[in-house]
Motif scaffolding. Structure first.
Motif, PDB file in Angstrom:
ATOM      1  N   ALA A 182       0.820  -1.209   0.000  1.00  0.00           N
ATOM      2  CA  ALA A 182       0.000   0.000   0.000  1.00  0.00           C
ATOM      3  C   ALA A 182       0.853   1.259   0.000  1.00  0.00           C
ATOM      4  N   PHE A 214       0.850   3.661  -3.382  1.00  0.00           N
ATOM      5  CA  PHE A 214      -0.259   4.592  -3.191  1.00  0.00           C
ATOM      6  C   PHE A 214      -0.296   5.756  -4.179  1.00  0.00           C
ATOM      7  N   GLU A 256      -2.341   4.788  -6.999  1.00  0.00           N
ATOM      8  CA  GLU A 256      -3.743   4.672  -6.614  1.00  0.00           C
ATOM      9  C   GLU A 256      -4.389   6.048  -6.566  1.00  0.00           C
ATOM     10  N   VAL A 270      -5.622   3.711   3.938  1.00  0.00           N
ATOM     11  CA  VAL A 270      -5.337   2.673   2.945  1.00  0.00           C
ATOM     12  C   VAL A 270      -4.271   1.711   3.451  1.00  0.00           C
ATOM     13  N   ASN A 291      -5.303  -1.841   3.948  1.00  0.00           N
ATOM     14  CA  ASN A 291      -4.638  -2.818   3.096  1.00  0.00           C
ATOM     15  C   ASN A 291      -3.972  -3.909   3.918  1.00  0.00           C
ATOM     16  N   SER A 296     -12.185   1.401   4.315  1.00  0.00           N
ATOM     17  CA  SER A 296     -10.939   2.106   3.993  1.00  0.00           C
ATOM     18  C   SER A 296     -11.011   2.759   2.614  1.00  0.00           C
ATOM     19  N   GLU A 297     -11.655   2.091   1.648  1.00  0.00           N
ATOM     20  CA  GLU A 297     -11.770   2.644   0.302  1.00  0.00           C
ATOM     21  C   GLU A 297     -12.677   3.876   0.289  1.00  0.00           C
ATOM     22  N   LYS A 349     -10.720   6.740   1.888  1.00  0.00           N
ATOM     23  CA  LYS A 349      -9.654   7.160   0.973  1.00  0.00           C
ATOM     24  C   LYS A 349     -10.202   7.971  -0.190  1.00  0.00           C
TER      25      LYS A 349
END
Length: 299
Positions: free
Chosen positions: A30, A34, A37, A79, A83, A132-133, A136
């Motif tokens: 992660a 990141f 992402e 995250v 993760n 978490s998603e 984020k």
């Protein structure tokens, strides 16, 4: 086949070792990946804002100019935590499903590996990924505003819960379950199949070298991206700050994306996600494969 060989083939993995090794692998992956992402999420928001579509390079350049290099890490804390938890859950549940689905010789066919991956993906989606998603996604979108509202991760969580209730951090759980289930099913089955093919080039009784594990994991990541990207786009849109006023549900979101922006917009953000999952697949499987035996020996 001897009873000893059969017993070895059916030997179950140690859940605690799987959990810890998966958490270490997930947290490492992660942090390293990141920025990719973050860029992927920003590209998926581009069409939602009605502005000109950005290229990955433009998104990267704009983020650094506006907020510096640390801007690429907006929303990283939930995250990394999420993760680590989800990877721990994923590998633990996958190993347990895998043990149950192996045949008498200890082998796992591709369809059974896909089924084990599907179960692992669904489990991690509910337990760790969706909260978490959601946090984020909202933090990345909020960081792009002229005057960001969120002061940090804990403030973001408390604000979301205050405004939307506890279900607010579970927004988009449907597409997340679809995405994670498909991700894990495709990733684990492709990784397992490629690993079995590569075993022929490894000296019997020795561990597969790290570079080979990384390569197999990276290849599995490429396959996963193209198969599951539409789920990821819908998930991002459903977790946006404006999802409550824009979309009735996930199907309505998919319908609007296809009719208003075009079918291939379901693959928006593929380039940074491809970069992330290629690295992710290589990192997470390599770290896990190296960590698990060490942890299992002590637990």
């Amino acid at each position: 086949m001897s009873a000893q060989t059969q017993a070895k083939g059916k030997e179950k993995e140690k859940p605690i070792a799987s959990l810890l090794a998966g958490a270490i692998a997930g947290g490492t992956e992660a942090f390293v990946t990141f920025p990719l992402e973050s860029l992927k999420t920003q590209l998926q928001f581009g069409a939602l804002e009605g502005g000109k579509q950005l290229t990955p390079y433009q998104a990267l350049k704009g983020t650094i100019q506006q907020r510096g290099y640390l801007g690429l890490y907006a929303g990283v804390t939930p995250v990394i935590i999420g993760n680590a938890v989800k990877a721990g859950v994923r590998f633990t549940t996958y190993d347990q499903f895998k043990s149950l689905l192996k045949d008498d010789e200890g082998k796992l066919t591709a369809p059974r590996s896909m089924l084990a991956g599907l179960g692992a993906g669904m489990s991690e989606a509910v337990i760790a990924v969706t909260p978490s998603e959601t946090i984020k996604t909202k933090m990345i979108e909020d960081s792009k505003l002229a005057q960001p509202r969120f002061k940090g991760t804990s403030h973001a969580v408390s604000t979301i819960i205050k405004e939307e209730g506890w279900l607010g951090i579970y927004r988009g759980v449907g597409p997340v379950m679809l995405r994670q289930g498909a991700n894990s099913a495709v990733r684990f089955s492709s990784y397992s199949t490629l690993k079995q093919l590569a075993q022929g080039s490894v000296v019997p009784g020795t561990q597969m070298p790290g570079w080979m594990t990384f390569g197999i994991g990276a290849t599995a990541g490429v396959i996963t991206v193209y198969c599951t990207m539409p789920f990821d786009v819908i998930k991002t849109r459903m977790q946006s700050l404006r999802a409550r006023t824009e979309y009735k549900n996930s199907l309505h979101c998919a319908y609007r994306v296809i009719t208003e922006e075009g079918f291939f917009k379901l693959w928006k953000g593929t380039v940074p996600r491809l970069g992330r999952l290629v690295m992710s697949g290589g990192i997470i499987f390599t770290v896990y494969e190296k960590s698990y035996p060490v942890l299992a020996a002590f637990l």
